[in-house]
Motif scaffolding. Structure first.
Motif, PDB file in Angstrom:
ATOM      1  N   LYS A  43       0.825  -1.208   0.000  1.00 13.50           N
ATOM      2  CA  LYS A  43       0.000   0.000   0.000  1.00 13.50           C
ATOM      3  C   LYS A  43       0.859   1.258   0.000  1.00 13.50           C
ATOM      4  N   ILE A  44       0.333   2.290  -0.646  1.00 11.50           N
ATOM      5  CA  ILE A  44       0.975   3.600  -0.661  1.00 11.50           C
ATOM      6  C   ILE A  44       0.192   4.476   0.319  1.00 11.50           C
ATOM      7  N   THR A  45       0.893   5.039   1.290  1.00  8.72           N
ATOM      8  CA  THR A  45       0.227   5.902   2.258  1.00  8.72           C
ATOM      9  C   THR A  45      -0.047   7.274   1.635  1.00  8.72           C
ATOM     10  N   THR A  46      -0.880   8.041   2.291  1.00 13.85           N
ATOM     11  CA  THR A  46      -1.175   9.398   1.817  1.00 13.85           C
ATOM     12  C   THR A  46       0.098  10.230   1.785  1.00 13.85           C
ATOM     13  N   ASP A  47       0.924  10.097   2.804  1.00 18.14           N
ATOM     14  CA  ASP A  47       2.193  10.834   2.868  1.00 18.14           C
ATOM     15  C   ASP A  47       3.099  10.443   1.705  1.00 18.14           C
ATOM     16  N   GLU A  48       3.163   9.150   1.421  1.00 13.24           N
ATOM     17  CA  GLU A  48       3.994   8.682   0.304  1.00 13.24           C
ATOM     18  C   GLU A  48       3.454   9.186  -1.028  1.00 13.24           C
ATOM     19  N   LEU A  49       2.134   9.197  -1.179  1.00 20.45           N
ATOM     20  CA  LEU A  49       1.541   9.689  -2.430  1.00 20.45           C
ATOM     21  C   LEU A  49       1.889  11.164  -2.634  1.00 20.45           C
ATOM     22  N   GLU A  50       1.901  11.929  -1.564  1.00 24.13           N
ATOM     23  CA  GLU A  50       2.278  13.339  -1.658  1.00 24.13           C
ATOM     24  C   GLU A  50       3.732  13.482  -2.103  1.00 24.13           C
ATOM     25  N   LYS A  51       4.616  12.646  -1.580  1.00 23.64           N
ATOM     26  CA  LYS A  51       6.032  12.688  -1.970  1.00 23.64           C
ATOM     27  C   LYS A  51       6.215  12.240  -3.418  1.00 23.64           C
ATOM     28  N   ILE A  52       5.468  11.228  -3.827  1.00 23.59           N
ATOM     29  CA  ILE A  52       5.534  10.756  -5.213  1.00 23.59           C
ATOM     30  C   ILE A  52       5.067  11.862  -6.155  1.00 23.59           C
ATOM     31  N   ALA A  53       3.953  12.476  -5.807  1.00 25.37           N
ATOM     32  CA  ALA A  53       3.419  13.561  -6.634  1.00 25.37           C
ATOM     33  C   ALA A  53       4.436  14.687  -6.753  1.00 25.37           C
ATOM     34  N   SER A  54       5.055  15.047  -5.651  1.00 25.45           N
ATOM     35  CA  SER A  54       6.064  16.109  -5.664  1.00 25.45           C
ATOM     36  C   SER A  54       7.248  15.735  -6.556  1.00 25.45           C
ATOM     37  N   ALA A  55       7.707  14.503  -6.455  1.00 24.18           N
ATOM     38  CA  ALA A  55       8.841  14.044  -7.274  1.00 24.18           C
ATOM     39  C   ALA A  55       8.505  14.052  -8.759  1.00 24.18           C
ATOM     40  N   LEU A  56       7.218  13.878  -9.076  1.00 26.18           N
ATOM     41  CA  LEU A  56       6.786  13.832 -10.472  1.00 26.18           C
ATOM     42  C   LEU A  56       6.173  15.165 -10.935  1.00 26.18           C
ATOM     43  N   ASP A  57       6.277  16.175 -10.087  1.00 18.29           N
ATOM     44  CA  ASP A  57       5.799  17.532 -10.410  1.00 18.29           C
ATOM     45  C   ASP A  57       4.310  17.590 -10.744  1.00 18.29           C
ATOM     46  N   VAL A  58       3.510  16.869  -9.973  1.00 17.18           N
ATOM     47  CA  VAL A  58       2.054  16.929 -10.098  1.00 17.18           C
ATOM     48  C   VAL A  58       1.461  17.014  -8.684  1.00 17.18           C
ATOM     49  N   THR A  59       0.165  17.224  -8.604  1.00 21.22           N
ATOM     50  CA  THR A  59      -0.501  17.182  -7.308  1.00 21.22           C
ATOM     51  C   THR A  59      -1.023  15.769  -7.073  1.00 21.22           C
ATOM     52  N   PRO A  60      -1.251  15.384  -5.823  1.00 21.26           N
ATOM     53  CA  PRO A  60      -1.813  14.049  -5.577  1.00 21.26           C
ATOM     54  C   PRO A  60      -3.140  13.833  -6.301  1.00 21.26           C
ATOM     55  N   LYS A  61      -3.887  14.901  -6.504  1.00 23.12           N
ATOM     56  CA  LYS A  61      -5.170  14.816  -7.207  1.00 23.12           C
ATOM     57  C   LYS A  61      -5.021  14.225  -8.608  1.00 23.12           C
ATOM     58  N   TYR A  62      -3.867  14.459  -9.239  1.00 25.49           N
ATOM     59  CA  TYR A  62      -3.601  13.944 -10.587  1.00 25.49           C
ATOM     60  C   TYR A  62      -3.870  12.427 -10.675  1.00 25.49           C
ATOM     61  N   PHE A  63      -3.508  11.704  -9.632  1.00 30.37           N
ATOM     62  CA  PHE A  63      -3.613  10.242  -9.666  1.00 30.37           C
ATOM     63  C   PHE A  63      -5.052   9.754  -9.542  1.00 30.37           C
ATOM     64  N   TYR A  64      -5.961  10.639  -9.133  1.00 28.06           N
ATOM     65  CA  TYR A  64      -7.374  10.267  -8.994  1.00 28.06           C
ATOM     66  C   TYR A  64      -8.218  10.700 -10.177  1.00 28.06           C
ATOM     67  N   GLU A  65      -7.644  11.539 -11.039  1.00 28.91           N
ATOM     68  CA  GLU A  65      -8.382  12.033 -12.196  1.00 28.91           C
ATOM     69  C   GLU A  65      -8.491  10.952 -13.268  1.00 28.91           C
ATOM     70  N   GLU A  66      -9.560  11.004 -14.012  1.00 24.36           N
ATOM     71  CA  GLU A  66      -9.778  10.016 -15.074  1.00 24.36           C
ATOM     72  C   GLU A  66      -9.171  10.482 -16.372  1.00 24.36           C
TER      73      GLU A  66
END
Length: 66
Positions: A43-66
């Motif tokens: 599992k990816i935690t919320t904190d990890e998703l935020e770090k992943i998003a930052s590393a990829l220059d997007v917001t965490p919301k990006y991963f939930y968009e269709e």
């Protein structure tokens, strides 16, 4: 976490030509540990998703968009 999120993370990482090692460093974990998360085997935690998003220059919301 939704399986689609893992696929989006991998797709974006590859598109940006960032390595698993690069991502693992951003999350302060081993490449093997990060690989398991990206593959959906851990599992990816919320904190990890935020770090992943930052590393990829997007917001965490990006991963939930269709």
């Amino acid at each position: 976490m939704n399986k689609i999120i893992h696929l989006k993370i991998r797709e974006l990482r590859l598109k940006q030509k960032k390595t698993i090692t690069f991502m693992a460093d951003k999350l302060y974990m081993t490449p093997a540990g990060y690989s398991l998360k990206e593959a959906g085997k851990r599992k990816i935690t919320t904190d990890e998703l935020e770090k992943i998003a930052s590393a990829l220059d997007v917001t965490p919301k990006y991963f939930y968009e269709e």
